[in-house]
Design a protein around this motif. Sequence first.
Motif, short mmCIF file in Angstrom:
data_model
loop_
_atom_site.label_atom_id
_atom_site.label_comp_id
_atom_site.label_asym_id
_atom_site.label_seq_id
_atom_site.Cartn_x
_atom_site.Cartn_y
_atom_site.Cartn_z
N ARG A 102 -4.30 8.88 8.40
CA ARG A 102 -5.33 9.93 8.55
C ARG A 102 -6.66 9.44 7.97
O ARG A 102 -7.72 9.68 8.56
CB ARG A 102 -4.89 11.21 7.84
CG ARG A 102 -3.88 12.04 8.61
CD ARG A 102 -3.81 13.46 8.06
NE ARG A 102 -3.47 13.49 6.66
CZ ARG A 102 -2.22 13.53 6.18
NH1 ARG A 102 -1.19 13.54 7.02
NH2 ARG A 102 -2.00 13.58 4.88
N GLU A 103 -6.59 8.78 6.81
CA GLU A 103 -7.82 8.27 6.21
C GLU A 103 -8.48 7.22 7.11
O GLU A 103 -9.70 7.22 7.29
CB GLU A 103 -7.50 7.65 4.84
CG GLU A 103 -7.11 8.67 3.78
CD GLU A 103 -6.73 8.01 2.47
OE1 GLU A 103 -6.93 6.78 2.34
OE2 GLU A 103 -6.22 8.72 1.57
N ALA A 104 -7.66 6.33 7.68
CA ALA A 104 -8.20 5.29 8.56
C ALA A 104 -8.80 5.91 9.81
O ALA A 104 -9.88 5.50 10.28
CB ALA A 104 -7.09 4.31 8.93
N ARG A 107 7.09 7.56 1.00
CA ARG A 107 6.54 6.49 1.85
C ARG A 107 6.08 7.05 3.20
O ARG A 107 5.04 6.64 3.72
CB ARG A 107 7.59 5.40 2.06
CG ARG A 107 7.69 4.39 0.92
CD ARG A 107 8.85 3.44 1.15
NE ARG A 107 8.71 2.71 2.39
CZ ARG A 107 8.09 1.54 2.51
NH1 ARG A 107 7.55 0.96 1.45
NH2 ARG A 107 8.02 0.93 3.68
N LEU A 108 6.85 8.00 3.74
CA LEU A 108 6.44 8.62 5.01
C LEU A 108 5.15 9.41 4.82
O LEU A 108 4.23 9.33 5.64
CB LEU A 108 7.55 9.54 5.52
CG LEU A 108 7.26 10.29 6.82
CD1 LEU A 108 6.99 9.29 7.95
CD2 LEU A 108 8.43 11.21 7.19
N GLN A 109 5.08 10.17 3.71
CA GLN A 109 3.84 10.90 3.42
C GLN A 109 2.67 9.93 3.25
O GLN A 109 1.55 10.19 3.72
CB GLN A 109 4.01 11.72 2.14
CG GLN A 109 4.96 12.89 2.28
CD GLN A 109 5.11 13.66 0.97
OE1 GLN A 109 4.33 13.49 0.04
NE2 GLN A 109 6.13 14.48 0.89
N ALA A 110 2.94 8.81 2.59
CA ALA A 110 1.89 7.81 2.36
C ALA A 110 1.41 7.22 3.68
O ALA A 110 0.19 7.08 3.91
CB ALA A 110 2.42 6.70 1.45
N ARG A 111 2.35 6.90 4.56
CA ARG A 111 1.97 6.34 5.86
C ARG A 111 1.07 7.31 6.62
O ARG A 111 0.03 6.93 7.17
CB ARG A 111 3.22 6.02 6.67
CG ARG A 111 2.94 5.29 7.99
CD ARG A 111 4.23 5.03 8.76
NE ARG A 111 5.17 4.28 7.97
CZ ARG A 111 5.12 2.96 7.81
NH1 ARG A 111 4.16 2.27 8.40
NH2 ARG A 111 6.02 2.34 7.07
N ALA A 166 0.83 -1.21 0.00
CA ALA A 166 0.00 0.00 0.00
C ALA A 166 0.86 1.26 0.00
O ALA A 166 0.56 2.23 -0.69
CB ALA A 166 -0.93 -0.01 1.21
N LEU A 167 1.93 1.24 0.79
CA LEU A 167 2.83 2.40 0.84
C LEU A 167 3.49 2.64 -0.51
O LEU A 167 3.60 3.78 -0.98
CB LEU A 167 3.89 2.18 1.91
CG LEU A 167 3.42 2.17 3.36
CD1 LEU A 167 4.57 1.85 4.30
CD2 LEU A 167 2.79 3.51 3.74
N LEU A 168 3.95 1.55 -1.15
CA LEU A 168 4.61 1.69 -2.45
C LEU A 168 3.64 2.22 -3.49
O LEU A 168 3.98 3.12 -4.28
CB LEU A 168 5.18 0.34 -2.89
CG LEU A 168 5.89 0.33 -4.24
CD1 LEU A 168 7.08 1.30 -4.22
CD2 LEU A 168 6.36 -1.07 -4.60
N ALA A 169 2.43 1.68 -3.52
CA ALA A 169 1.44 2.12 -4.51
C ALA A 169 1.11 3.60 -4.32
O ALA A 169 1.02 4.36 -5.30
CB ALA A 169 0.17 1.27 -4.39
N TYR A 170 0.94 4.02 -3.07
CA TYR A 170 0.62 5.43 -2.78
C TYR A 170 1.80 6.33 -3.18
O TYR A 170 1.61 7.38 -3.79
CB TYR A 170 0.32 5.58 -1.29
CG TYR A 170 -0.39 6.87 -0.92
CD1 TYR A 170 0.31 8.08 -0.89
CD2 TYR A 170 -1.74 6.88 -0.60
CE1 TYR A 170 -0.33 9.26 -0.55
CE2 TYR A 170 -2.38 8.06 -0.25
CZ TYR A 170 -1.68 9.24 -0.23
OH TYR A 170 -2.31 10.41 0.11
#
Length: 264
Positions: free
Chosen positions: A229-231, A220-224, A87-91
């Motif tokens: 936040r979405e969760a 990746r940090l931004q994605a995490r 998920a992190l890579l895709a984001y």
Amino acid sequence: MTDADVAADAATRISDAARATVLSRPGQVGQLAANVYLQRAMALQAERQGLAQGPEAAAALALAREKTLADLYLADFDKRHQPDDAALLAYAQSTYRAMDDKQLAAPERIRVKHLLVKEKSPEKRALIEQWLAEAKAGKDFAQLAKDHSEDNASAAQGGDLGFLTDGSTVPPFEQAMKALKEPGDLSEVVETSFGYHIIRLEERRPAGLRGFDEVRDQLRLQARNALLREARAKDAQRLQEEMQIDETAVSSFSSRFKPEDAAR
């Protein structure tokens, strides 16, 4: 004060990234304990003076307890909802594709390792000259830096300073760094305001657009953060589904306050 008191206070005041560093320093721990003691002493005085009585004080104390429990809930929620690598890579890849040339533009970057001796004296100069001779003779530079460098921030990484750009370090260091041509090249001993350095060139990247690999960790940090936040937002929506606002009570409460009263 107990260990638990200090640890709990530190958790509210210090970021996760910095907490272990701060708590490893006895002087900082002593200051934290003193802060907790002072807060507890003031709370005791407040109770003795009857300041905990009354509906607003009771509500404030209850809200403080609820906030602490909510913070514990969120910390546990984040642990249980960490995005997986896919998920992190895709984001991160999606974010990278949306970035324009202005966002990706980068000046020339030079990655170096260094070994630092802070004290400037003839004896220390002779010592770092000896280590330079060993490096030139083929001894592993990263190991020399781990064993001898006094730059605590980089020594554990074999002296690696990452990629540097113009103006990111002091002029004598930058001048010596730029004079190195090929990966593996070593400077002579460089003297700066920080002490004596040996610099080893690792990689040069010309000015241009940064590739995905260069921004992967940042994205990746931004994605995490974004996925958490979405969760959190979905969970908050779930918890609020049965919430009902008493509009009459809200209007009645608001009617007791007038903006002009704040200026008096």
